[in-house]
Design a protein around this motif. Structure first.
Motif, mmCIF file in Angstrom:
data_model
loop_
_atom_site.group_PDB
_atom_site.id
_atom_site.type_symbol
_atom_site.label_atom_id
_atom_site.label_comp_id
_atom_site.label_asym_id
_atom_site.label_seq_id
_atom_site.Cartn_x
_atom_site.Cartn_y
_atom_site.Cartn_z
ATOM 1 N N ILE A 10 0.558 -0.897 0.418
ATOM 2 C CA ILE A 10 -0.006 0.478 0.185
ATOM 3 C C ILE A 10 0.776 1.251 -0.264
ATOM 4 O O ILE A 10 0.528 2.259 -0.791
ATOM 5 N N ASN A 14 0.894 3.661 -3.096
ATOM 6 C CA ASN A 14 0.659 5.272 -2.966
ATOM 7 C C ASN A 14 1.783 6.186 -2.672
ATOM 8 O O ASN A 14 0.986 7.662 -3.678
ATOM 9 N N LEU A 189 -4.806 1.343 5.076
ATOM 10 C CA LEU A 189 -3.382 1.295 5.482
ATOM 11 C C LEU A 189 -3.531 1.446 7.446
ATOM 12 O O LEU A 189 -4.109 2.382 7.661
#
Length: 449
Positions: A10, A14, A189
């Motif tokens: 993640i 991101n 997250l």
């Protein structure tokens, strides 16, 4: 930690999105201000406004990470960048140039969150893998930084289809990407408590007493406490210190040689990189080199910054972050010496110097960030991260502003000479940290002699 791989994935995805968001907007920011004002000098302030915004956001985001968690802090930073993009679009469409600079400052919060993500990666890493996790997150920035400017034309077409000025369109794309980033980290997250590493609870590996810079886990084996840690009393009790602010954490850190070395590695490496990098296109075009070659040189520079980061991270975990910082100092000195001695229009040495400049920055940032984590206690780790990133960005803004003056006075060789002088405090701090480590180990071994 459970779901370590998912959390890292993640963060990487991101960071890729955030890299696109930053790069696609910043690629046209100076052009947009120039178009709105017709004043080239004001166009140059576009980058400075974003860098200053990143500096101002660093400490509040660190405080938010301590109070509410990294996912909230990162989501807030990206949301601020999204709001900044929206403000830029509205201000540019209405001709309110002052608000464009305000929007660019808010836009800088996205860069601040991206920097904070490197520390978030270390908090999900297995012991001894902190630098490698950090480097993978930074490496994802390469893809975003390359893809962002390439998507600027797409953003311009999208803006034109909505009746917006072409140079405003890329910020529409940036705002959309930052909104997606904010939702992604807020929803998916989940990280441990900010500032706490898995290696904090792991026993330190047995070190060779003759080795002043043990590799692997960076905690010293000489019995010394990391900066900010309180020793237990005679009954074995530890009184937890009151939470400290960012600047208080920085004051604590600079009194500990290893922590000071880590902070200066980050700040000095970034200051040198920015000061030389921002003047390279000006120097090249002034000596008749083409914009195409300028683009090639900057691409080589970005590749040096991020492309080799997984290797740098692996080295930091294997041979120790202090050694990687020392390697970075050597590479930065090589880059600046080439810049001082090379002919002004040498089409081979300029990209070599800028590539080395980016690689030296990578060693300083990854090595310094890893050493910073391991040289201070968890109670002051996150505030110190915020203070260091704020100082780094403030120094970069000053370096970018002053390097133009230095270029006018001393040419490109003068810019590089000043960069060498910036590295002097870092070299001194490194020697001091090495001496302190040796002295502490000698003292620890003395009772057993």
């Amino acid at each position: 930690m459970p779901h370590r791989g998912l959390s890292l994935t993640i963060l990487i995805v991101n960071q890729l999105l955030a890299g696109i968001g930053v790069a696609s907007g910043i690629a046209v920011a100076a052009l947009l201000v120039d178009e709105l004002t017709g004043v080239v000098a004001l166009a140059g302030l576009a980058q400075s406004a974003s860098v200053l915004g990143a500096a101002l956001a660093a400490i509040p985001l660190a405080r938010l990470a301590v109070r509410a968690g990294r996912h909230v802090s990162l989501a807030t930073g990206y949301a601020c960048a999204c709001a900044g993009a929206a403000l830029i679009i509205a201000a540019a469409a209405s001709g309110w140039v002052v608000l464009v600079f305000v929007g660019l400052a808010a836009f800088g919060a996205g860069a601040a969150a991206g920097l904070q993500a490197r520390f978030a990666a270390t908090e999900v890493a297995a012991p001894g893998f902190e630098a490698r996790y950090m480097s993978l997150v930074l490496w994802a920035t390469t893809l975003g930084s390359v893809a962002g400017p390439l998507l600027s034309e797409t953003g311009a077409q999208l803006g034109a289809s909505l009746g917006l000025p072409p140079l405003v369109g890329p910020f529409l794309l940036s705002g959309t990407v930052f909104a997606l980033s904010s939702v992604l980290v807020a929803a998916l997250l989940r990280l441990p408590k900010a500032g706490v590493l898995a290696s904090d609870a792991a026993p330190a590996a047995e070190a060779d007493p003759a080795d002043p810079e043990p590799a692997g886990r960076e905690a010293p084996d000489d019995g010394a406490l990391p900066a900010g840690r309180v020793a237990p009393d005679e009954g074995g009790r530890v009184s937890r210190p009151a939470p400290v602010g960012a600047w208080s954490a920085l004051r604590i850190a600079v009194r500990e040689p290893r922590a000071l070395f880590a902070v200066l590695a980050i700040v000095c490496s970034h200051t040198v990189m920015i000061g030389v990098m921002v003047m390279t296109p000006v120097h090249m075009t002034a000596h008749g080199l083409s914009l195409t070659l300028v683009g090639v040189v900057l691409s080589v520079h970005i590749l040096g910054m991020y492309g080799a980061s997984p290797i740098v991270g692996w080295l930091a975990d294997r041979i120790g972050s202090a050694r990687v910082i020392s390697l970075g100092i050597g590479i930065l000195l090589s880059a600046t010496l080439i810049g001082i001695l090379m002919p002004a229009d040498d089409v081979l040495l300029i990209p070599l110097a800028l590539g080395l400049l980016g690689l030296g920055w990578s060693c300083g940032l990854i090595g310094g960030s890893t050493l910073l984590n391991h040289s201070v206690d968890a109670d002051i780790r996150v505030p110190l991260q915020g203070a260091t990133d704020a100082t780094m960005n403030l120094a970069a803004a000053a370096s970018a502003a002053l390097s133009g003056v230095v270029l006018g006075i001393g040419g490109f060789a003068g810019v590089n000479l000043v960069a060498v002088l910036v590295l002097v405090p870092l070299v001194i701090a490194g020697l001091r940290a090495r001496r302190a480590g040796r002295a502490a180990r000698s003292a620890a071994l003395a009772p057993h002699a």
